[in-house]
Design a protein around this motif. Structure first.
Motif, PDB file in Angstrom:
ATOM      1  N   ASP A  66     137.431 -18.644  60.190  1.00 55.46           N
ATOM      2  CA  ASP A  66     137.530 -19.141  61.556  1.00 55.46           C
ATOM      3  C   ASP A  66     136.319 -18.649  62.346  1.00 55.46           C
ATOM      4  O   ASP A  66     135.647 -17.688  61.946  1.00 55.46           O
ATOM      5  CB  ASP A  66     138.837 -18.671  62.216  1.00 55.46           C
ATOM      6  CG  ASP A  66     138.909 -17.168  62.369  1.00 55.46           C
ATOM      7  OD1 ASP A  66     138.226 -16.628  63.270  1.00 55.46           O
ATOM      8  OD2 ASP A  66     139.652 -16.515  61.608  1.00 55.46           O
ATOM      9  N   PRO A  67     135.983 -19.310  63.473  1.00 50.94           N
ATOM     10  CA  PRO A  67     134.753 -18.967  64.205  1.00 50.94           C
ATOM     11  C   PRO A  67     134.647 -17.499  64.601  1.00 50.94           C
ATOM     12  O   PRO A  67     133.562 -16.922  64.553  1.00 50.94           O
ATOM     13  CB  PRO A  67     134.836 -19.866  65.447  1.00 50.94           C
ATOM     14  CG  PRO A  67     135.605 -21.056  64.980  1.00 50.94           C
ATOM     15  CD  PRO A  67     136.625 -20.503  64.018  1.00 50.94           C
ATOM     16  N   GLY A  68     135.751 -16.886  64.978  1.00 54.33           N
ATOM     17  CA  GLY A  68     135.701 -15.476  65.360  1.00 54.33           C
ATOM     18  C   GLY A  68     135.279 -14.584  64.210  1.00 54.33           C
ATOM     19  O   GLY A  68     134.453 -13.673  64.376  1.00 54.33           O
ATOM     20  N   GLN A  71     131.551 -15.053  63.397  1.00 56.15           N
ATOM     21  CA  GLN A  71     130.686 -14.277  64.278  1.00 56.15           C
ATOM     22  C   GLN A  71     130.609 -12.824  63.832  1.00 56.15           C
ATOM     23  O   GLN A  71     129.537 -12.212  63.836  1.00 56.15           O
ATOM     24  CB  GLN A  71     131.200 -14.362  65.711  1.00 56.15           C
ATOM     25  CG  GLN A  71     131.117 -15.750  66.323  1.00 56.15           C
ATOM     26  CD  GLN A  71     131.806 -15.836  67.668  1.00 56.15           C
ATOM     27  OE1 GLN A  71     131.913 -14.842  68.381  1.00 56.15           O
ATOM     28  NE2 GLN A  71     132.297 -17.002  68.027  1.00 56.15           N
ATOM     29  N   ARG A  96     129.727 -25.985  66.362  1.00 59.85           N
ATOM     30  CA  ARG A  96     130.975 -25.409  66.898  1.00 59.85           C
ATOM     31  C   ARG A  96     130.927 -23.891  66.888  1.00 59.85           C
ATOM     32  O   ARG A  96     131.426 -23.232  67.801  1.00 59.85           O
ATOM     33  CB  ARG A  96     132.168 -25.925  66.098  1.00 59.85           C
ATOM     34  CG  ARG A  96     132.436 -27.403  66.314  1.00 59.85           C
ATOM     35  CD  ARG A  96     133.828 -27.797  65.868  1.00 59.85           C
ATOM     36  NE  ARG A  96     134.023 -27.594  64.448  1.00 59.85           N
ATOM     37  CZ  ARG A  96     133.645 -28.455  63.514  1.00 59.85           C
ATOM     38  NH1 ARG A  96     133.015 -29.555  63.857  1.00 59.85           N
ATOM     39  NH2 ARG A  96     133.888 -28.218  62.235  1.00 59.85           N
ATOM     40  N   GLY A  99     128.607 -22.911  69.693  1.00 62.31           N
ATOM     41  CA  GLY A  99     129.225 -23.237  70.971  1.00 62.31           C
ATOM     42  C   GLY A  99     130.271 -22.231  71.403  1.00 62.31           C
ATOM     43  O   GLY A  99     130.496 -22.031  72.600  1.00 62.31           O
ATOM     44  N   GLU A 100     130.929 -21.575  70.445  1.00 60.45           N
ATOM     45  CA  GLU A 100     131.968 -20.593  70.750  1.00 60.45           C
ATOM     46  C   GLU A 100     131.441 -19.157  70.741  1.00 60.45           C
ATOM     47  O   GLU A 100     132.144 -18.237  71.150  1.00 60.45           O
ATOM     48  CB  GLU A 100     133.120 -20.710  69.755  1.00 60.45           C
ATOM     49  CG  GLU A 100     133.845 -22.048  69.792  1.00 60.45           C
ATOM     50  CD  GLU A 100     134.982 -22.119  68.796  1.00 60.45           C
ATOM     51  OE1 GLU A 100     135.463 -21.051  68.378  1.00 60.45           O
ATOM     52  OE2 GLU A 100     135.386 -23.237  68.430  1.00 60.45           O
ATOM     53  N   GLU A 129     133.008 -29.979  74.588  1.00 64.37           N
ATOM     54  CA  GLU A 129     133.558 -29.106  73.541  1.00 64.37           C
ATOM     55  C   GLU A 129     134.601 -29.797  72.667  1.00 64.37           C
ATOM     56  O   GLU A 129     134.615 -29.621  71.454  1.00 64.37           O
ATOM     57  CB  GLU A 129     134.171 -27.861  74.189  1.00 64.37           C
ATOM     58  CG  GLU A 129     134.701 -26.851  73.184  1.00 64.37           C
ATOM     59  CD  GLU A 129     135.221 -25.603  73.859  1.00 64.37           C
ATOM     60  OE1 GLU A 129     135.846 -24.782  73.169  1.00 64.37           O
ATOM     61  OE2 GLU A 129     135.010 -25.449  75.074  1.00 64.37           O
ATOM     62  N   ASP A 130     135.505 -30.563  73.265  1.00 67.84           N
ATOM     63  CA  ASP A 130     136.590 -31.182  72.504  1.00 67.84           C
ATOM     64  C   ASP A 130     136.356 -32.674  72.263  1.00 67.84           C
ATOM     65  O   ASP A 130     137.302 -33.433  72.064  1.00 67.84           O
ATOM     66  CB  ASP A 130     137.926 -30.988  73.242  1.00 67.84           C
ATOM     67  CG  ASP A 130     138.331 -29.526  73.286  1.00 67.84           C
ATOM     68  OD1 ASP A 130     138.126 -28.830  72.272  1.00 67.84           O
ATOM     69  OD2 ASP A 130     138.847 -29.070  74.323  1.00 67.84           O
ATOM     70  N   ARG A 134     131.079 -33.432  69.134  1.00 60.28           N
ATOM     71  CA  ARG A 134     130.920 -32.042  68.722  1.00 60.28           C
ATOM     72  C   ARG A 134     131.366 -31.831  67.272  1.00 60.28           C
ATOM     73  O   ARG A 134     130.947 -30.871  66.628  1.00 60.28           O
ATOM     74  CB  ARG A 134     131.712 -31.138  69.668  1.00 60.28           C
ATOM     75  CG  ARG A 134     131.519 -29.641  69.445  1.00 60.28           C
ATOM     76  CD  ARG A 134     130.107 -29.191  69.764  1.00 60.28           C
ATOM     77  NE  ARG A 134     129.840 -29.179  71.198  1.00 60.28           N
ATOM     78  CZ  ARG A 134     130.046 -28.129  72.000  1.00 60.28           C
ATOM     79  NH1 ARG A 134     130.535 -27.003  71.509  1.00 60.28           N
ATOM     80  NH2 ARG A 134     129.737 -28.204  73.283  1.00 60.28           N
ATOM     81  N   GLY A 268     143.772 -18.285  69.365  1.00 63.90           N
ATOM     82  CA  GLY A 268     142.906 -18.769  68.296  1.00 63.90           C
ATOM     83  C   GLY A 268     142.762 -17.746  67.183  1.00 63.90           C
ATOM     84  O   GLY A 268     142.921 -16.544  67.397  1.00 63.90           O
TER      85      GLY A 268
END
Length: 447
Positions: A66-68, A71, A96, A99-100, A129-130, A134, A268
């Motif tokens: 997932d994006p978190g 990162q 994405r 962007g986050e 974003e949504d 994107r 999230g």
């Protein structure tokens, strides 16, 4: 060995700093399995096995995170590995992620990209974003309508390796205006001399780049599409929304709806990686709002205190009555939220929905009232049992109407329908249900 034991084995290997054991474990598992175990670790723990991945599997595992977590992994990489990983990502996934990401990571990421990849990423980041834009991939094989099937296959062979998907191929006219699509299978089975304009699907669905991505994903689900063409405001082809991204969008939307229906804000990321304070923050606001709203029930009880003093037996059935009403309302609300999400009902269907749910509530009320009256007669006598039975019928009808109409009305005013579902409906029905109960009691018992 069970899945849980295998996971514990990887964590133990990391804690023991057994690099050989970690490499063997990674070699025996698929990318999505590795990603799932990395998410369960702290950032410091996860970076160790990630760095030991083979180069050809590193990207596959990274894109499963997932994006978190992505990162966190990026922050643990040296500059060279950091930029190589981002360079190899699909443009839509990279957009994405950036962007986050915090500004520091986003700036570092964009600065290290090649000019071509930076340009594609910047174009995708230019969409909301949504939006579909994107999530779409610009890496596609585009065919001109005047090509022959044989020439089209040559183009696919030459450019297909760089495209994210070649199963659905956009067909355009001059100026890159989308004409329709052709399936790769149709190219394979047709004669090489046949023109694309003779076999193109002119009625293939398409969406605008600025449209909500959830709507596009639901369209793909309904139409059983592998890919969905995306066009700009002038109907020029700009990219494809692929089925894997559509599935992720639907999963995220359903997860968000489930959270809101339970009276919590969406959180999230993987549950195992979410901290206690984030979970508390997601839930406490709604609980506070609901506890304030529940004071309506207390006020109603106070208003009819004299009726309770006159017939104390009425108090025995209050929990049953408000519980039944809340459950019926929650069932109706959940059904309508789901129907809205998949496009089965629209705002203009409100009268029909209310009429249907009112009849459902009436039939449920009659069935439940029969049972309640039997119990009430045995416990407190016929008079109070009659009040309870009539109240159950009225409350069930009212709860079904409230539960079915609130999500539709919420959509009308621009509020997420899931927000006004189960807990909010149940709280409202509790207070109004008591008004119905004591009003019927006053008429039947004359108090």
């Amino acid at each position: 060995m069970s899945e849980g034991e295998r996971a514990e084995e990887l964590i133990d290997l990391v804690h023991r700093n057994d690099l050989t054991g970690i490499r063997l474990w990674l070699a025996e598992h698929r990318p999505y399995e590795i990603a799932d175990e990395l998410v369960r670790m702290t950032s410091t723990e996860a970076i160790v096995p990630f760095r030991l991945l083979d180069k050809d599997r590193e990207l596959e595992v990274f894109e499963e995170l997932d994006p978190g977590q992505q990162q966190a992994v990026l922050l643990g990489l040296r500059d060279t590995a950091f930029h190589e990983l981002l360079e190899e990502m699909e443009p839509d996934d990279r957009a994405r992620l950036i962007g986050e990401a915090p500004a520091k990571i986003a700036t570092r990421a964009l600065a290290g990209l090649s000019p071509a990849e930076r340009r594609m990423t910047a174009e995708l980041l230019g969409y909301p974003e949504d939006s579909v834009g994107r999530y779409m991939t610009p890496e596609t094989v585009v065919l001109h309508r005047d090509l022959t099937v044989g020439r089209a296959l040559e183009v696919v062979r030459a450019k297909g390796a760089e495209a994210e998907s070649i199963y659905t191929l956009p067909v355009v006219s001059d100026g890159r205006r989308l004409v329709g699509t052709v399936a790769l299978s149709d190219l394979v089975v047709n004669d090489d001399s046949r023109l694309l304009k003779d076999i193109v699907d002119l009625f293939a669905p398409r969406v605008k780049a600025y449209e909500p991505v959830e709507d596009a994903a639901r369209l793909m689900q309904e139409a059983n599409l592998v890919s969905l063409p995306v066009v700009d405001s002038e109907d020029r082809f700009v990219g494809l929304l692929t089925f894997d991204d559509a599935l992720e969008v639907i999963e995220a939307a359903d997860t968000e709806d489930m959270a809101r229906q339970s009276g919590a804000a969406p959180v999230g990321g993987h549950y195992a990686s979410v901290g206690v304070l984030r979970l508390v923050g997601a839930r406490v606001v709604w609980l506070m709002l609901l506890i304030v709203a529940s004071t309506l029930t207390v006020n109603v009880m106070q208003a009819f205190e004299s009726a309770l003093d006159a017939v104390t037996a009425l108090a025995l059935f209050v929990p049953m009555l408000i519980g039944t009403g809340g459950n019926v309302g929650a069932q109706s609300a959940t059904a309508i939220v789901r129907a809205l999400a998949v496009g089965e009902v629209r705002l203009r269907d409100l009268p029909r929905v209310i009429w249907k749910e009112a009849r459902v509530g009436l039939l449920l009320g009659v069935l439940l009232a029969a049972l309640a009256m039997v119990i009430g007669t045995l416990l407190v006598g016929v008079d109070v049992a009659l009040v309870v039975g009539l109240s159950v019928i009225a409350v069930c009808v009212w709860a079904a109407v409230i539960g079915s109409s609130m999500p539709l009305l919420a959509r009308r005013v621009g509020v997420d329908p899931a927000v006004v579902s189960s807990p909010m409906v149940a709280t409202l029905v509790d207070a109004t249900g008591l008004l119905i109960y004591f009003s019927i009691a006053s008429l039947v018992l004359g108090i």
